[in-house]
Design a protein around this motif. Structure first.
Motif, PDB file in Angstrom:
ATOM      1  N   ASP A 163      -8.470 -10.213  -1.358  1.00 41.14           N
ATOM      2  CA  ASP A 163      -8.157 -11.157  -2.434  1.00 41.14           C
ATOM      3  C   ASP A 163      -9.095 -12.358  -2.401  1.00 41.14           C
ATOM      4  O   ASP A 163      -9.422 -12.881  -1.327  1.00 41.14           O
ATOM      5  CB  ASP A 163      -6.711 -11.648  -2.300  1.00 41.14           C
ATOM      6  CG  ASP A 163      -5.713 -10.494  -2.330  1.00 41.14           C
ATOM      7  OD1 ASP A 163      -5.808  -9.664  -3.251  1.00 41.14           O
ATOM      8  OD2 ASP A 163      -4.861 -10.435  -1.425  1.00 41.14           O
ATOM      9  N   ASN A 173      -2.286 -15.437  -1.849  1.00 42.41           N
ATOM     10  CA  ASN A 173      -1.116 -14.996  -2.612  1.00 42.41           C
ATOM     11  C   ASN A 173       0.152 -15.498  -1.946  1.00 42.41           C
ATOM     12  O   ASN A 173       0.207 -15.665  -0.723  1.00 42.41           O
ATOM     13  CB  ASN A 173      -1.038 -13.469  -2.666  1.00 42.41           C
ATOM     14  CG  ASN A 173      -2.131 -12.852  -3.498  1.00 42.41           C
ATOM     15  OD1 ASN A 173      -2.705 -13.492  -4.378  1.00 42.41           O
ATOM     16  ND2 ASN A 173      -2.429 -11.598  -3.213  1.00 42.41           N
ATOM     17  N   GLU A 194      -0.769 -16.138 -11.162  1.00 43.13           N
ATOM     18  CA  GLU A 194      -0.249 -16.163  -9.802  1.00 43.13           C
ATOM     19  C   GLU A 194       0.235 -14.779  -9.391  1.00 43.13           C
ATOM     20  O   GLU A 194       0.785 -14.046 -10.195  1.00 43.13           O
ATOM     21  CB  GLU A 194       0.904 -17.167  -9.693  1.00 43.13           C
ATOM     22  CG  GLU A 194       0.477 -18.611  -9.927  1.00 43.13           C
ATOM     23  CD  GLU A 194       1.622 -19.582  -9.708  1.00 43.13           C
ATOM     24  OE1 GLU A 194       1.894 -19.902  -8.542  1.00 43.13           O
ATOM     25  OE2 GLU A 194       2.229 -19.995 -10.708  1.00 43.13           O
ATOM     26  N   ALA A 195       0.000 -14.460  -8.119  1.00 41.76           N
ATOM     27  CA  ALA A 195       0.404 -13.156  -7.591  1.00 41.76           C
ATOM     28  C   ALA A 195       1.354 -13.366  -6.418  1.00 41.76           C
ATOM     29  O   ALA A 195       1.342 -14.407  -5.763  1.00 41.76           O
ATOM     30  CB  ALA A 195      -0.826 -12.365  -7.147  1.00 41.76           C
ATOM     31  N   ASP A 246       3.129 -11.107  -3.017  1.00 42.49           N
ATOM     32  CA  ASP A 246       3.263  -9.904  -2.209  1.00 42.49           C
ATOM     33  C   ASP A 246       4.632  -9.902  -1.552  1.00 42.49           C
ATOM     34  O   ASP A 246       5.217 -10.965  -1.296  1.00 42.49           O
ATOM     35  CB  ASP A 246       2.193  -9.848  -1.110  1.00 42.49           C
ATOM     36  CG  ASP A 246       0.800  -9.637  -1.681  1.00 42.49           C
ATOM     37  OD1 ASP A 246       0.679  -8.964  -2.714  1.00 42.49           O
ATOM     38  OD2 ASP A 246      -0.167 -10.166  -1.091  1.00 42.49           O
TER      39      ASP A 246
END
Length: 274
Positions: A192, A196, A230-231, A233
């Motif tokens: 990335d 995240n 925005e991500a 996980d």
């Protein structure tokens, strides 16, 4: 296919209540989609409806009404209950009751509208219907395996994602297997460009399929609450493991922790002792 008796409209009221909640609360949307797919809904038909119970054989001709919307496009109306249908039309009109999943399957490619002319309604595009049939209305997360020895940076987010945390807290409170949930910021430089958000879930008493469904719902809820860029996980954590689990459990406070008292109240009957 049989048209059931709608004298007891409990199912319709439950679905309407979930629809109302889902309009403003992302955490309620998975429950709404799941209940909708399990529900019987009503559609207006141009067929002449005989009195009493109706059984449709495979291949029976069926003509469903399609309404024109204010912008000139067309959509097929369907309803959660007889009361919702009656609020949308004047006078009597033939209608048919059938499982929502069957309706979606037989009208694929068509735009639908749930409870038009009611206080709360929802439009379903053809793409949304396809997603509902495929994944239950929530996007499937991408699974990634972090190999041993892989380097990553982990810490706390500078800007606390309060809206996402609130939405996930609501969702997890409805999911008994979730014991605790933790929040961090993680950066895998090899994968990335930007860090995240990471949500660690401690679950117990759940099957692999239940865990997969939970993470899928949580990912959908988090995406609704976060901004477009925005991500987030998700990972499972355990006190027996090191690495990410050790950091989250030992060095952060859970943003969600299951309240045992609420479960005990459901299990232990009142003794009547003052």
């Amino acid at each position: 296919m049989t048209t059931p008796n709608f004298a007891d409209d409990t199912q319709g009221r439950e679905l309407e209540n979930l629809l109302m909640l889902a309009m403003n609360e992302p955490a309620q949307r998975p429950a709404f989609y799941r209940t909708l797919l399990e529900s019987t809904v009503l559609v207006l038909t141009d067929n002449t409806a005989p009195q009493g119970e109706v059984v449709l054989e495979a291949g029976s001709p069926l003509s469903l009404q399609v309404w024109e919307k204010q912008d000139g496009t067309r959509a097929l109306p369907f309803f959660t209950s007889l009361a919702a249908l009656q609020r949308a039309i004047e006078g009597e009109h033939p209608f048919l009751a059938l499982p929502a999943r069957v309706l979606f399957e037989m009208t694929q490619g068509t735009e639908l509208f749930l409870n038009p002319k009611n206080e709360y309604g929802k439009e379903f595009t053809a793409q949304e219907v396809a997603l509902l049939l495929q994944d239950g209305g929530v996007n499937k997360p991408q699974e990634r395996v972090v190999e041993a020895g892989h380097e990553y940076l982990i810490g706390q987010p500078e800007h606390y994602p309060a809206a996402m945390v609130d939405a996930l807290t609501t969702l997890f409170s409805q999911r008994k297997p979730v014991r605790r949930a933790f929040l961090a910021l993680i950066h895998d430089k090899a994968h990335d460009e930007q860090p995240n958000l990471l949500v660690g879930l401690e679950v117990e008493g759940a099957t692999e399929q239940e865990i997969e469904d939970l993470i899928q719902e949580a990912g959908s809820v988090a995406s609704e609450a976060l901004g477009d860029n925005e991500a987030v996980d998700f990972c499972l954590v355990s006190e027996k493991e090191r690495g990410i689990s050790h950091y989250l459990i030992q060095h952060t406070q859970p943003f969600y922790q299951r309240r045992w008292g609420s479960w005990l109240r459901n299990i232990i009957p009142s003794s009547g002792i003052a």
